[in-house]
Enzyme design. Structure first.
Site, PDB file in Angstrom:
ATOM      1  N   ASP A   1     -15.243   2.375   7.249  1.00 24.56           N
ATOM      2  CA  ASP A   1     -14.068   3.208   6.831  1.00 24.56           C
ATOM      3  C   ASP A   1     -14.580   4.066   5.573  1.00 24.56           C
ATOM      4  O   ASP A   1     -14.265   5.128   5.566  1.00 24.56           O
ATOM      5  CB  ASP A   1     -12.860   2.437   6.581  1.00 24.56           C
ATOM      6  CG  ASP A   1     -11.937   3.380   5.729  1.00 24.56           C
ATOM      7  OD1 ASP A   1     -11.201   4.154   6.528  1.00 24.56           O
ATOM      8  OD2 ASP A   1     -11.603   2.971   4.772  1.00 24.56           O
TER       9      ASP A   1
ATOM     10  N   LYS B   1      -8.820  -1.839   5.960  1.00 26.70           N
ATOM     11  CA  LYS B   1      -8.929  -2.474   4.715  1.00 26.70           C
ATOM     12  C   LYS B   1      -7.986  -3.474   4.397  1.00 26.70           C
ATOM     13  O   LYS B   1      -8.319  -4.404   3.880  1.00 26.70           O
ATOM     14  CB  LYS B   1      -8.979  -1.228   3.546  1.00 26.70           C
ATOM     15  CG  LYS B   1     -10.219  -0.492   3.439  1.00 26.70           C
ATOM     16  CD  LYS B   1     -10.191   0.469   2.144  1.00 26.70           C
ATOM     17  CE  LYS B   1      -9.206   1.655   2.367  1.00 26.70           C
ATOM     18  NZ  LYS B   1      -9.376   2.893   3.058  1.00 26.70           N
TER      19      LYS B   1
ATOM     20  N   ARG C   1     -14.119  12.706   6.222  1.00 29.66           N
ATOM     21  CA  ARG C   1     -12.837  13.279   6.450  1.00 29.66           C
ATOM     22  C   ARG C   1     -12.202  14.103   5.198  1.00 29.66           C
ATOM     23  O   ARG C   1     -11.881  15.439   5.699  1.00 29.66           O
ATOM     24  CB  ARG C   1     -11.625  12.232   6.716  1.00 29.66           C
ATOM     25  CG  ARG C   1     -11.860  11.705   8.092  1.00 29.66           C
ATOM     26  CD  ARG C   1     -10.972  10.079   8.136  1.00 29.66           C
ATOM     27  NE  ARG C   1      -9.591  10.775   7.576  1.00 29.66           N
ATOM     28  CZ  ARG C   1      -8.931   9.741   6.940  1.00 29.66           C
ATOM     29  NH1 ARG C   1      -9.433   8.619   6.616  1.00 29.66           N
ATOM     30  NH2 ARG C   1      -7.638   9.973   6.716  1.00 29.66           N
TER      31      ARG C   1
ATOM     32  N   HIS D   1       0.786  -1.179   0.026  1.00 27.59           N
ATOM     33  CA  HIS D   1      -0.133  -0.091   0.112  1.00 27.59           C
ATOM     34  C   HIS D   1       0.814   1.133  -0.062  1.00 27.59           C
ATOM     35  O   HIS D   1       1.674   1.359   0.698  1.00 27.59           O
ATOM     36  CB  HIS D   1      -0.994   0.077   1.242  1.00 27.59           C
ATOM     37  CG  HIS D   1      -1.878   1.318   1.140  1.00 27.59           C
ATOM     38  ND1 HIS D   1      -3.094   1.359   0.573  1.00 27.59           N
ATOM     39  CD2 HIS D   1      -1.611   2.526   1.767  1.00 27.59           C
ATOM     40  CE1 HIS D   1      -3.555   2.556   0.551  1.00 27.59           C
ATOM     41  NE2 HIS D   1      -2.548   3.181   1.685  1.00 27.59           N
TER      42      HIS D   1
ATOM     43  N   SER E   1      -7.639   3.714   8.710  1.00 29.58           N
ATOM     44  CA  SER E   1      -8.398   3.499   7.544  1.00 29.58           C
ATOM     45  C   SER E   1      -7.614   2.640   6.504  1.00 29.58           C
ATOM     46  O   SER E   1      -8.232   1.736   6.009  1.00 29.58           O
ATOM     47  CB  SER E   1      -8.497   5.065   6.719  1.00 29.58           C
ATOM     48  OG  SER E   1      -9.036   4.844   5.560  1.00 29.58           O
TER      49      SER E   1
END
Length: 435
Positions: A171, A197, A178, A92, A193
């Protein structure tokens, strides 16, 4: 049950907001209730927005962040890749300008027999989205069922697709708030967040590319390091082998910024070429992912050179309905900016180039907006390069000429030249490893 006989809630959202506003801690039970009540609509957007701002201003302790992450995971389904016969490892990135690394990285790692389930997103603002880039390929589709994901991981070795609606749905709701309430930068909310995931995704190992600098959400190195350490701890707490690389996003990554042009650049890397910085980061992340998957001695450069990674790429594109040989979209209009005098490229600030590409149509202001796949920027020079007067510095691409003025306005002062002969040095792309 009559309308007066409603279920009595165990907590009051206003009490929890006040406590976090006053720098207090929330209990595990309170956090789990809060996420559940928000998911089912009992806690309304205004209340969760107020809590998000309190968290931004006052932070959360490690236990609170862990509880928030686990509660968001439990708000939806978890994927399970047991039975694949392969180790699963994911990557990620916190996002940047010209960051197309997922595209060459997934097939490179999958070429070593590791399953790479990359559940990716779309761009918003100045950072590009992996799915937007791939949708430049004619026919390619992002939406796969869980059964299709498993089948492709087994047969191809890797998948890049959209996360299902049932994966950490709390989320998704909180992220939307946000983005519209100025609380995106809250480290506890970013960490929970991302990790909710990724943990719900079911991967056994995870490598995080946490960026710092002008083109990153975390501009300051210290805050990027704090975010990286928080996420590594969350992953390990959940039983996921997790490590993070802190990487420099002060200048754009590679030469292409956009969608179709970033796909072209990624294919160049898979063919054994491409810009040196893109290759460097792709190789560094691949080594880290394969080490997490139990292959610390894998020769990743060889898999780029001998075509194995390219073979996986082609199978991946075909498996998701695309044509790897199809022509990619071309822009209707281009505008090239040239050097006014000779010199050496001293600076190339990432954020203005990201904003300019967005203004050209490569990004979106709202999630529902379309992107122009051919729009973007192609850089012709990088920091440290010597240039002569009249030499091209960068080319803007768009489908409407009217987009050029505002894009050029964003780029004023973004690329600077020093006197000829000046030595310009830049530190390594990978600044540190955590984990």
């Amino acid at each position: 049950m009559t309308t007066e006989q409603r279920t009595v809630e165990p907590f009051d959202a206003v009490d929890l907001i006040r406590r976090k506003r006053d720098r207090g801690e929330l209990t595990t039970e309170e956090i789990r209730w809060l996420v559940d009540a928000f998911t089912r609509g009992y806690v309304v957007d205004e209340q969760m927005s107020a809590l998000a701002m309190a968290i931004l201003l006052n932070g959360m302790g490690r236990r609170e962040i862990k509880d928030l992450t686990l509660a968001m995971i439990d708000s939806g389904e978890r994927l399970n890749f047991d039975g694949l016969g392969k180790t699963t490892v994911d990557k990620h990135s916190t996002g940047g300008v010209g960051d197309k690394i997922t595209l060459p990285l997934m097939p490179l790692v999958a070429a070593f027999g590791v399953a790479v389930p990359q559940l990716s997103g779309r761009g918003l603002g100045h950072t590009g989205g992996t799915l937007d880039k791939l949708e430049s390929i004619p026919g390619w589709r992002a939406d796969l069922s869980n059964a299709e994901i498993r089948e492709q991981l087994r047969d191809v070795g890797g998948v890049i697709c959209a996360a299902g609606a049932e994966l950490a749905p709390a989320d998704k709701r909180l992220y939307a708030l946000r983005d519209t309430t100025g609380t995106v930068e809250a480290i506890p909310l970013i960490a929970s967040s991302i990790m909710s995931k990724k943990i719900a995704e079911g991967t056994a190992a995870l490598v995080l590319d946490v960026k710092f600098g002008s083109g990153a959400f975390m501009r300051e190195y210290d805050r990027a390091e704090e975010l990286a350490r928080t996420m590594v701890e969350l992953g390990r707490d959940a039983g996921v082998n997790t490590a993070a690389l802190l990487t420099d996003m002060n200048a754009p990554l590679g030469l292409a910024i956009g969608n179709a042009n970033e796909v072209r650049e990624s294919v160049e890397v898979l063919a054994g070429g491409g810009p040196a910085d893109v290759v460097e980061l792709t190789v560094a992340l691949a080594r880290e992912m394969l080490a997490q998957a139990g292959q610390p001695d894998a020769d990743v450069e060889a898999a780029l050179a001998d075509g194995r990674a390219m073979d996986v790429w082609r199978r991946f594109v075909v498996a998701q309905g695309g044509d790897p040989d199809a022509a990619l979209p071309e822009p209707r209009h281009t505008h090239t900016v040239r050097a006014e005098a000779a010199g050496v490229v001293a600076g190339q600030e990432a954020l203005p180039f990201g904003i300019a590409a967005w203004r050209l149509g490569a990004g979106r202001a709202r999630q529902q907006d379309p992107v122009v796949h051919a729009a973007g920027i192609d850089l012709h020079v990088k920091p440290g390069d010597a240039v002569v007067a009249g030499q091209p510095l960068y080319t803007l691409s768009a489908d409407e000429e009217g987009r050029f003025p505002r894009a050029l306005e964003a780029l004023e002062g973004a690329l600077t030249l020093d006197a000829p002969g000046t030595e310009v040095s830049r530190g390594p792309i990978v600044a540190a490893r955590i984990g």
